[in-house]
Design an enzyme around this catalytic site. Structure first.
Site: not given
Ligand code: PAF
Length: 282
Positions: A30-31, A33, A36-37, A184-185
């Site tokens: 969901m951006g 970033l 973690g991403h 991280k979030s």
């Molecule tokens: O974990 C997330 O960021 C969201 O739940 C996902 C998997 C992108 C679905 O919208």
């Protein structure tokens, strides 16, 4: 890196890559970033020919009183980060592109949702499963990467892939933490300065629980009481839940045995944080 925002463009490109036998690694987000991403992207880059990142804040998975409107967004920063990680595609659709009209079909998740975040966020995992079903059809990945911080999401996605026969390998990736242990979030940005310091208690309390188990504690009630006491003593946050289940089944346990998850959600002033530890007990 190509930035695409329509489903047709994305599918055309993916069909082309599939036809030439390329593997596609997909990191749905969901951006906003964070590391973690980036860890997911790095792993996807190592293991696939083509890497796709999606950024879509999915309204369907937010309840009416949740943080859809305040969910942090910074597309330019995300684009630069994705480019740095050598992603090949950034899929960035609008809400209108993903949901052009009221959906006539959505996905309902029947298992593993009456506990943890599913209990306090009714409909949340239906929204996640619905958008992932769409994204899987759009991106057609070989491998899909998910962080274990959302361990219940990983368990639900495992069910979605299996029950709907998606030819996709789910790759769960370990939680990435700040130096003081905070997971991280994207939401951490919404912690007030004093809360940011207090928030380290979440991982500290999980560590305490883990070492109590290692020293022989097997009663889940004692473990959750121990965590609750620490959070309440060290933070001004309200505990939403502290729960312990078998993993990935998410069934309650009278005695700690096998692979378990200790998970928590804690509400600070503007943000609700989650954290967990998964461990195996002989
Ligand atoms: O974990 C997330 O960021 C969201 O739940 C996902 C998997 C992108 C679905 O919208």
């Amino acid at each position: 890196m190509k930035v695409l925002s329509t489903i047709t463009e994305m599918q055309t490109e993916m069909i082309k890559h599939k036809a030439s036998g390329k593997t596609i690694g997909f990191v749905p987000t969901m951006g906003f970033l964070h590391e973690g991403h980036l860890t997911l992207l790095k792993k996807a880059r190592k293991e696939n020919d083509i890497v796709v990142l999606s950024i879509f804040v999915n309204p369907l998975q937010f309840g009416p009183n949740e943080d859809f409107s305040t969910y942090p967004r910074d597309f330019d920063r995300d684009r630069k980060l994705a480019e740095k990680e050598n992603a090949d595609y950034l899929f960035y659709p609008s809400v209108e592109e993903m949901y052009p009209q009221k959906s006539s079909v959505t996905v309902t998740v029947h298992e593993r949702t009456d506990v943890l975040c599913g209990k306090s966020r009714p409909g949340h995992f239906d929204g996640v499963a619905t958008v992932l079903t769409k994204l899987f059809h759009i991106v057609m990945p070989t491998n899909a990467y998910f962080g274990k911080k959302d361990a219940q999401q990983v368990a639900v996605v495992e069910g979605l892939i299996k029950d709907f026969h998606f030819p996709i390998v789910l790759v769960p990736v370990d939680i990435v933490r700040e130096e003081d242990g905070l997971a991280k979030s994207s939401r951490n940005i919404n912690l007030l300065p004093a809360e940011r310091v207090q928030a380290a208690s979440l991982s500290r309390s999980l560590k305490l629980a883990q070492s109590a188990i290692e020293q022989g504690e097997r009663n889940p009630l004692n473990i959750s009481a121990m965590i609750k006491e620490m959070i309440e003593n060290e933070t001004d946050a309200a505990v939403d839940y502290i729960e312990i289940y078998s993993y990935p089944q998410l069934q309650p346990l009278e005695i700690l045995k096998g692979t378990i998850i200790i998970a928590m959600a804690v509400k600070f002033t503007k943000v609700r944080l989650i954290d967990n530890v998964i461990m195996t007990i002989d």
